[in-house]
Scaffold this active site. Structure first.
Site, PDB file in Angstrom:
ATOM      1  N   GLU A  37      22.108  46.870   9.563  1.00  0.00           N
ATOM      2  CA  GLU A  37      21.876  47.091  10.995  1.00  0.00           C
ATOM      3  C   GLU A  37      22.252  48.506  11.404  1.00  0.00           C
ATOM      4  OE1 GLU A  37      20.271  45.387  13.037  1.00  0.00           O
ATOM      5  OE2 GLU A  37      20.103  43.465  12.010  1.00  0.00           O
ATOM      6  N   TYR A 120      24.454  45.394  20.612  1.00  0.00           N
ATOM      7  CA  TYR A 120      23.382  44.873  19.762  1.00  0.00           C
ATOM      8  C   TYR A 120      23.885  44.543  18.356  1.00  0.00           C
ATOM      9  CZ  TYR A 120      19.819  44.774  16.276  1.00  0.00           C
ATOM     10  OH  TYR A 120      19.081  44.391  15.184  1.00  0.00           O
ATOM     11  N   ASP A 138      17.732  44.701  20.795  1.00  0.00           N
ATOM     12  CA  ASP A 138      17.457  46.096  20.447  1.00  0.00           C
ATOM     13  C   ASP A 138      16.185  46.538  21.162  1.00  0.00           C
ATOM     14  OD1 ASP A 138      15.426  44.812  19.071  1.00  0.00           O
ATOM     15  OD2 ASP A 138      15.865  45.761  17.128  1.00  0.00           O
TER      16      ASP A 138
END
Length: 359
Positions: A37, A120, A138
């Site tokens: 991520e 996020y 996102d």
């Protein structure tokens, strides 16, 4: 008309049938989800995959990341850009070792408290790795939600982002939060496309989409105009030694600011290349043997555009000033992370670091 909540089973079925076999999805672990991520921020999936695989080969655990040298970490990250992401990864790994026994915490708030982890990323790791029912919103998800709800408010506004996050929270299935969040992201990447006509004919949520129903999906989301980048003209100097084994001069940037702590080819902001070359050669006390221009380059940062002119300077060896070092091509390739901004010139090093080169 169906609601999004009604179609959640269809979305999950689509995702489970169509999800790409990405390396961070199998084997699934909190550490792999977290690293992926962070890498995926501002970076395309296709570009991230080889970096992720190399990173996992060398740093397979939180403890490995916490103890890796800064120089090696930057080399592993070389070319991905936004290098503060890598520095924050290491900071967070140290925090995880100190606070959580070397394991990412299965707690949204504890994840959010780690360096470099925002709303996020905390939501993505919490839901995908631990099954915690929290949203992960996102840019892709913001676009999907704006189109599903036909919302023309600016998605860059904090109030709009918060409202969309709460909308996702209302849709979120308590027993499949990770798959649901990943499915919305995948939908945005492959179906609800940006900057073009979305593929509404194959979207599992089309029957609930207000943007599709009103034929305004292509107009969404609304984003405020970006601030125009400031243009800086720069001279980039490729100093090489006139030796049997030539070396190139590298400079280490300051520990804070743009490209902090990274190695670069010496460069200055200037409109006068000749004057800049005289100044820098005098500063280095360089015994210059030959000079010539070696092309141009351009690099875009979030707020600055660099327009660069490269100059190759062949010199006798001189003692490098502080924060500089001489390096062979092999050392550059193995140990020194050069930012992508300098790629128009660093790609020439195999040629320039020869006694008799031709370009």
């Amino acid at each position: 008309m169906s609601t999004v909540k009604d179609l959640v089973p269809s979305l999950l079925a689509w995702y489970r049938a169509e999800a790409r076999p990405l390396p961070w999805r199998s084997p699934l672990s909190p550490y792999r989800v977290w690293v992926s991520e962070i890498m995926l921020q501002q970076t395309r999936i296709e570009a991230v995959i080889p970096y992720f695989e190399r990173f996992m080969d060398e740093l397979p655990t939180v403890q490995d990341l916490a103890t890796v040298s800064d120089e090696r970490l930057m080399k592993l990250w070389e070319g991905l850009g936004y290098y503060s992401r890598a520095r924050n990864l290491k900071k967070a790994a140290i925090q995880i070792c100190e606070r959580h026994g070397g394991e990412l915490p299965a707690d949204h708030d504890a994840l959010r408290a780690l360096s470099g982890i925002g709303d996020y990323t905390a939501g993505a790791v919490a839901s995908i790795a631990f099954g915690i029912p929290v949203p992960a919103v996102d840019g892709n998800v913001l676009r999907v939600v704006a189109r599903l709800t036909s919302d023309f408010d600016d998605v860059m506004k904090t109030t709009t982002r918060r409202r969309h996050t709460e909308t996702v929270r209302e849709w979120l299935p308590q027993d499949a939060a990770g798959d649901f969040n990943a499915a919305l992201m995948e939908l945005g990447e492959r179906i609800c496309l940006p900057n073009t006509t979305p593929r509404c004919d194959v979207c599992p949520l089309a029957a609930a989409c207000e943007g599709y129903k009103k034929q305004v999906a292509v107009l969404l989301p609304v984003r405020r105009a970006k601030t125009e980048r400031r243009v800086e003209r720069r001279a980039v100097f490729v100093f090489t030694t006139d030796e049997a084994t030539p070396r190139v001069l590298l400079h280490k940037r300051p520990a804070s600011g743009l490209l902090a702590g990274l190695w670069e080819l010496p460069q200055v902001e200037t409109d006068d290349i000749a004057a800049a070359m005289d100044t820098i050669c005098t500063e280095y006390h360089a015994d210059v043997r030959a000079t010539r221009t070696v092309g141009e380059g351009k690099h875009l940062f979030s707020h600055i555009e660099w327009r660069m002119q490269g100059v190759h300077v062949r010199t006798a060896y001189f003692s490098p000033p502080p924060e500089h070092t001489w390096a062979t091509l092999e050392e550059v390739n193995a140990a020194y992370a050069l930012p992508t901004a300098f790629r128009p010139f660093s790609r020439l090093l195999p040629i320039l670091l020869q006694k008799e080169e031709t370009i």
